[in-house]
Design an enzyme around this catalytic site. Sequence first.
Site, PDB file in Angstrom:
ATOM      1  N   SER A 146       0.901  -1.222   0.045  1.00 39.53           N
ATOM      2  CA  SER A 146       0.028  -0.030  -0.048  1.00 39.53           C
ATOM      3  C   SER A 146       1.010   1.138  -0.178  1.00 39.53           C
ATOM      4  CB  SER A 146      -1.005  -0.051   1.413  1.00 39.53           C
ATOM      5  OG  SER A 146      -1.597   1.220   1.366  1.00 39.53           O
ATOM      6  N   TYR A 159      -2.034  -0.896  10.048  1.00 44.44           N
ATOM      7  CA  TYR A 159      -2.319  -1.248   8.749  1.00 44.44           C
ATOM      8  C   TYR A 159      -0.884  -1.267   8.033  1.00 44.44           C
ATOM      9  CZ  TYR A 159      -3.818  -1.665   4.054  1.00 44.44           C
ATOM     10  OH  TYR A 159      -4.059  -1.988   2.684  1.00 44.44           O
TER      11      TYR A 159
END
Length: 250
Positions: A146, A159
């Site tokens: 990401s 995350y």
Amino acid sequence: MSINQEVHPTNRVAIVTGASGGIGRAVAERLAQDGQTVVVAYAGNKARADEVVTTIRSAGGTATAFQADVADEQQVAALFAHAESEHGGADVVVHTAGVMLLAPLVELDLDDFDRMVRTNVRGTFVVLREAARRVREGGAIVSFSSSVTRLAFPTYSAYTATKGAVDAATLVVAKEMRGRDVTVNAVAPGPTATPLFLDGKSDEQVAGLAQAAPLERLGVPDDIAEVVSFLAGPARWVNGQVLYANGGIA
């Protein structure tokens, strides 16, 4: 051989995890469009997975669905066995499955953290391990990181940590595949209009994120699928890399 076949080799078999929705679905449909047979791997939503298979078949492609928890090594082994028994093997593995649960660190629920680690870290390593064992020569392995590993958005600490593990593993696994002619890369999307990303965000937050990119919009799943298509087909000299697909957000 046609130009299209040179760019996107046919007769390849792709396993796509998380393929029942969002980016995973776009990837599965794009690889099928490129001429690859697709195994639509899903965690629990059989109806949506079957819908993806129907869409691919309606367009003239070949696809089957298979349920597997990516963090369960036995289920992942069965997924690869399905690709081998039904389609002859696996040439491309795209691991899009992931969980994103956001909170400031001081409010982080450790159960949420453990859930993300199980899916995003353990799940990635389980899939990568099986792919490294079984992908055929000339294949490609693509996992998902990401852009938040660089963007450092507040509330994303846990995350981001799970996606940092993907980054760290990518080059190592690429080197471990020496002699197999198998590429190993990761894609790092930026803000992309999927239910996973949009959940819990206000219209104002979404609009602000859309303006952050020089292209002044959010990404869409097809933008990310295009990058995967490149890595899964013609990109034989791109290896051990994390490709940031975020419209230029720095």
